[in-house]
Design a protein around this motif. Structure first.
Motif: not given
Ligand code: ADP
Ligand code: MG
Length: 618
Positions: A456, A460, A586, A592, A601
């Protein structure tokens, strides 16, 4: 004495057959293509012993009169083109007029055909290319072709055939292609007298995929939004981000109705997915490209598998864009399911499952906070800024904004069961804790959600860096003492060509005499102890990819390579506000659901799955 002689028709056909008929699957391909060209609504394919012993294809298409039934067995006899001019506008699957004579020259061959209005049909028997008999036949309208004892007259070719199972799986793959390419046609596949599948004509591609590949796969596919730019249109279904296969077996591409293999398209698919696909893996696609037949040459390969484009860049851009649009459309629906609304629903589980074990109050990670991470603003009106419920924890939660509903005090009894859970809408979720110092556990209305904190964080950081690179370039930090980097001529060339990309990514690099470069700044986020070694690694990694990808992608690749080293790792304790922030950020990402290397993720485990695992439901 002259040494050159014209080959007899028989030998010439056998030579041609060598190119067109490689194995039973190629016979099936040619016969089914002919049925499709003849306008069949239903096609039945029967094979015995992998097709080596017999192949039978029955269609309800136009059929042929007696003259055509004989003519179609001549080489270069076709009803599909007339002049060389027509080659530039091929709208049928066949056009070479070679398949039937080739197949008939290497087998025991029977053709029975009848036009719909004709009183009687025609039956022709051919053995190893020699017509044995022609007579009236009483079969149903349409065409039936039976090919027995493939290569019986060419023992050398027969030896190259594989086991029945292998041959039959090739046949099946071929039929998959045809059935997916033509959902409107009903198909039946019978193997050794057993019906393997039976497909009713389908109104939509998705229906056909479901019938053939199963509902589970169909549910994982995204629709490609109808996409058309000057003279090229693309539609179909493709796998969601993070969905990948180790082979190209499920990477299906149809060009003007024909299943094709083409490197331009393969690279374009890869580029379209980019970080949504694991390295070395292949996407799942059912992609249909329609374009002016004059723009593509299908007459490259005798079996018409390969195609050549006049303007490859144009095709490539269109495919990249279509994939990108499909993945982006998924992001909208995804965020709808996972959006956490600012409701008063509050978790009480913190009392039993602390986010941070007592005594483990670690300091905020400095390098994460060093990067000012701003959530991406929502793209459209239907994309509300994701918000997350703040779980109650021992550490005081940051003050809620005024607009948010007040946080209710925890109820006395934890409510672990579904009935009493206060997560009513599928939009809500709450953080339950962290498992194995890596997986963030969350609950939403659908069940359990597991987030890989490292993956995650990579996503980002990646999007943040990418955005910066696109906008103003990543700021570099000047080195106190510039470093020099000695490189081989090949690496030097590559560096020189890509200086601008590297500079945008924060690496200040300039040529410094023969085979040497000077580095005077590095991206701020990159805190390497051995910057030159790191740069060498990056060059090695990137040179491979750069041959196939555009410059922008190259920059993204570089970021993906470097962020991985800097993201929160497994074993890094995140405190509750950091976790909340992580999940928020996220959810605000463009993609995402997978890290920049294409790994997921986040995994949802539904109540249905849990119930199944615990034997509560059959
Ligand atoms: P091509 O498909 O390249 O024209 P083929 O050797 O495969 O060459 O077929 C020769 C011709 O026979 C076709 O052009 C078509 O007119 C006719 N034909 C073949 N198969 C069928 C069929 N199943 N139904 C009707 N006509 C057929
Ligand atoms: Mg043909």
């Amino acid at each position: 004495m002259s040494r050159i002689a014209l080959l007899s028709e028989e030998v010439a056909s056998q030579v041609a057959a060598g190119e067109v008929v490689e194995r039973p699957a190629s016979v099936v391909k040619e016969l089914v293509e002919n049925s499709i060209d003849a306008g069949a609504k239903r096609i039945e394919v029967m094979i015995r012993r992998g097709g080596i012993s017999s192949i039978r294809v029955v269609d309800d298409g136009s059929g042929m009169d007696r003259d055509d039934a004989l003519l179609c067995l001549e080489r270069h006899a076709t009803s599909k083109i007339r002049t060389g001019h027509d080659l530039a506008a091929i709208c049928t699957l066949g056009f070479r007029g070679e398949a039937l004579p080739s197949i008939a020259s290497v087998s025991r061959f029977r053709l029975a055909t009848r036009e719909h209005t004709a009183l009687a049909g025609t039956e022709v028997i051919v053995n190893a290319g020699k017509i044995e008999s022609v007579r009236d036949g009483g079969d149903a309208p349409g065409t039936q072709i039976e090919v027995r004892s493939l290569f019986y007259n060419l023992p050398a070719r027969r030896k190259f055939l594989r086991t029945e199972n292998t041959e039959s799986s090739h046949v099946e793959h071929q039929l998959h292609l045809q059935a997916i390419g033509h959902p409107e046609i009903g198909f039946v596949f019978v193997k050794d007298e057993r019906v393997v599948w039976q497909l009713a004509p389908a109104a939509h591609l998705r229906e056909r995929i479901r019938d053939l590949c199963g509902a589970a796969l169909a549910a994982e596919l995204l629709d490609v939004p109808e996409f058309a730019t000057d003279g090229i249109s693309i539609r179909g279904c493709i796998g969601k981000a993070g969905m990948s296969r180790s082979s190209r077996a499920q990477q299906l591409v149809f060009l003007n109705g024909r299943a094709v293999e083409n490197n331009t398209i393969n690279f374009a698919l890869r580029e379209g997915y980019h970080t949504a696909l694991m390295k070395g893996q292949h996407p799942v696609t059912f992609l249909f490209i329609e374009m002016d037949p004059a723009e593509v040459d299908v007459n490259v390969h005798p079996a018409k598998r390969e195609v050549r484009f006049r303007n490859a860049a144009w095709v490539r851009e269109a495919v990249v864009e279509a994939v990108r649009l499909a993945l982006e459309s998924d992001r909208a629906s995804w965020s709808r399911t996972f959006r956490a609304e600012a409701t008063s629903a509050i978790s009480t589980t913190d009392d039993t499952l602390p986010l941070i074990p007592a005594g483990e109050q670690v300091a905020l990670r400095k390098d994460w906070s060093a990067l000012p991470l701003q959530p991406v603003p929502p793209r459209g009106p239907d994309l509300p800024t994701p918000e997350i419920q703040r779980p109650v924890s021992r550490t005081p939660a940051p003050a809620a904004p005024k607009s948010q509903a007040p946080i209710e005090p925890p109820t006395s009894a934890p409510a672990p069961s579904r009935q009493t859970s206060n997560l009513n809408s599928s939009h809500d979720f709450k953080i339950l804790g962290v498992l194995g110092k890596l997986y963030v556990l969350m609950e939403n209305a659908g069940g359990l959600v597991l987030v890989d904190q490292h993956a995650a964080h990579e996503r980002i950081l990646f999007e943040e860096m990418k955005r910066r690179m696109e906008q103003q370039g990543v700021p570099g930090q000047r080195l106190l003492l510039p470093l020099t980097l000695e490189v081989s001529p090949r690496d030097g060339d590559w560096l020189a060509r890509n200086l601008d990309v590297l500079q945008r990514a924060g690496i200040g690099l300039e040529p410094f005499g023969a085979g040497t470069f000077k580095i005077d700044s590095l991206p701020t986020f990159l805190r390497a102890t051995e910057p030159t070694q790191l740069l060498r690694d990056i060059i090695d990694d990137l040179r491979e990819t750069s041959a196939q990808t555009s410059k922008l992608r190259l920059g993204e690749d570089m970021i993906a390579k470097t962020v991985c080293r800097h993201a929160v790792k497994a074993n890094d304790y995140l405190r509750e506000p950091e976790l909340v922030r992580l999940i928020q950020d996220l959810l605000a990402c463009e993609l995402p659901y997978c890290c920049p290397h294409g790994r997921p993720t986040m995994i949802q485990m539904s109540y249905a799955e849990l119930e199944k695992k615990f034997g509560r439901k059959a």
